[in-house]
Scaffold this motif. Structure first.
Motif, mmCIF file in Angstrom:
data_model
loop_
_atom_site.group_PDB
_atom_site.id
_atom_site.type_symbol
_atom_site.label_atom_id
_atom_site.label_comp_id
_atom_site.label_asym_id
_atom_site.label_seq_id
_atom_site.Cartn_x
_atom_site.Cartn_y
_atom_site.Cartn_z
ATOM 1 N N PHE A 22 -107.185 43.586 -43.021
ATOM 2 C CA PHE A 22 -108.402 43.437 -42.372
ATOM 3 C C PHE A 22 -108.542 42.070 -41.421
ATOM 4 O O PHE A 22 -109.589 42.684 -40.437
ATOM 5 N N GLY A 23 -106.937 42.055 -41.384
ATOM 6 C CA GLY A 23 -107.255 40.648 -40.660
ATOM 7 C C GLY A 23 -106.759 41.476 -39.182
ATOM 8 O O GLY A 23 -107.611 40.600 -38.138
ATOM 9 N N TYR A 26 -110.094 43.039 -37.049
ATOM 10 C CA TYR A 26 -110.851 41.821 -37.238
ATOM 11 C C TYR A 26 -110.351 41.267 -35.627
ATOM 12 O O TYR A 26 -111.085 40.620 -34.407
ATOM 13 N N PRO A 31 -116.272 40.232 -34.427
ATOM 14 C CA PRO A 31 -116.447 40.293 -36.379
ATOM 15 C C PRO A 31 -116.961 41.967 -36.344
ATOM 16 O O PRO A 31 -117.188 41.558 -37.566
ATOM 17 N N HIS A 32 -117.833 42.189 -35.650
ATOM 18 C CA HIS A 32 -118.216 43.559 -36.373
ATOM 19 C C HIS A 32 -117.889 44.797 -36.807
ATOM 20 O O HIS A 32 -118.344 45.294 -37.390
ATOM 21 N N VAL A 33 -116.173 44.400 -36.919
ATOM 22 C CA VAL A 33 -115.465 45.411 -38.055
ATOM 23 C C VAL A 33 -115.763 45.234 -39.085
ATOM 24 O O VAL A 33 -116.065 46.204 -39.984
ATOM 25 N N LEU A 34 -116.182 44.194 -39.225
ATOM 26 C CA LEU A 34 -116.120 43.755 -41.169
ATOM 27 C C LEU A 34 -117.752 43.792 -41.396
ATOM 28 O O LEU A 34 -117.764 44.103 -42.727
ATOM 29 N N ASP A 35 -119.022 43.866 -40.747
ATOM 30 C CA ASP A 35 -120.350 44.778 -40.512
ATOM 31 C C ASP A 35 -120.391 45.416 -40.934
ATOM 32 O O ASP A 35 -121.067 45.679 -42.319
#
Length: 88
Positions: A22-23, A26, A31-35
């Protein structure tokens, strides 16, 4: 001593796995990766397994006295964890 080293190594591996999955994306894509996490089932499954592993790691700290003690020590820890009386 050995149990502490193994738990520290397990925690380090867990943190590295979380960062790698995840990190790192990112840091690269923002931040749009985690959206889109809600839409990807495989990412949710990996996140669930990482959280489960973290909870298990914390639970092992509570259960380890019962795993390494003998006789009446097991009885006392079992009574404290369940709130009832066990017969060993």
């Amino acid at each position: 001593m050995m149990m502490t080293v193994l738990l520290a190594l397990a925690a380090l591996c867990l943190v590295f796995a979380g960062f790698g999955f995840f990190g790192l994306p990112y840091l690269i894509a923002g931040p749009h990766v985690l959206d889109q996490l809600r839409l990807r089932l495989t990412d949710k499954a990996v996140l669930t397994s990482l959280v489960t592993a973290a909870i298990s790691l914390v639970w092992v700290l509570q259960a380890s006295p019962a795993l390494i003690s003998h006789g009446t020590g097991v009885q006392v820890v079992a009574d404290q964890m369940t709130g009832s009386s066990w017969q060993v």
